[in-house]
Write an enzyme that holds these catalytic residues in place. Structure first.
Site, PDB file in Angstrom:
ATOM      1  N   SER A  75       1.316  -1.292  -0.179  1.00 26.22           N
ATOM      2  CA  SER A  75      -0.137   0.144   0.331  1.00 26.22           C
ATOM      3  C   SER A  75       1.252   1.368  -0.180  1.00 26.22           C
ATOM      4  CB  SER A  75      -0.962   0.145   1.808  1.00 26.22           C
ATOM      5  OG  SER A  75      -1.299   1.219   1.055  1.00 26.22           O
ATOM      6  N   HIS A  76       2.160   1.149   0.927  1.00 24.00           N
ATOM      7  CA  HIS A  76       2.692   2.629   0.532  1.00 24.00           C
ATOM      8  C   HIS A  76       3.305   2.228  -0.110  1.00 24.00           C
ATOM      9  CE1 HIS A  76       5.559   5.615   2.498  1.00 24.00           C
ATOM     10  NE2 HIS A  76       6.936   4.236   1.857  1.00 24.00           N
ATOM     11  N   ALA A  77       3.516   1.549  -1.294  1.00 26.45           N
ATOM     12  CA  ALA A  77       4.555   1.530  -2.612  1.00 26.45           C
ATOM     13  C   ALA A  77       3.397   2.067  -3.729  1.00 26.45           C
ATOM     14  CB  ALA A  77       5.056   0.489  -2.802  1.00 26.45           C
TER      15      ALA A  77
END
Length: 107
Positions: A75-77
């Protein structure tokens, strides 16, 4: 399928560095140094494309029937990739504004 941490970190690394290059490009445009500005944009675009290719591979795998498990890291990526894309768009707009300001101040 769970994407490997290496794939995810590759997206994070490329997208984060691309975003930084776009910010550097804006600073160079602000200083009127458009050669360096263009160089930072080129580098940013190359890194963004690398990160996007890895992301696109994961999307293709899921579209092919492999379930991709979403993690906080993935999700961060994805967030960084979207952020880098937004920075690229804003970078182009800021550079255009700085060029216009420079033309007006010279005229």
């Amino acid at each position: 399928m769970k994407p490997s941490e290496l794939e995810i970190l590759e997206i994070i690394s490329h997208a984060g560095q691309a975003k930084n290059y776009y910010l550097e490009a804006i600073q160079e445009a602000k200083s009127g140094n458009y050669d360096a500005c263009n160089d930072f944009i080129r580098k940013g675009n190359e890194l963004y494309a690398k990160g996007h290719r890895v992301h696109q591979l994961l999307i293709s795998q899921e579209a092919g029937g492999d379930e991709v498990k979403i993690s906080l890291l993935l999700s961060h990526a994805q967030d960084l990739l979207a952020s880098a894309d937004s920075f690229k768009i804003l970078c182009d707009e800021f550079i255009d504004l700085y060029r216009r300001l420079n033309e007006i101040s010279k005229g």
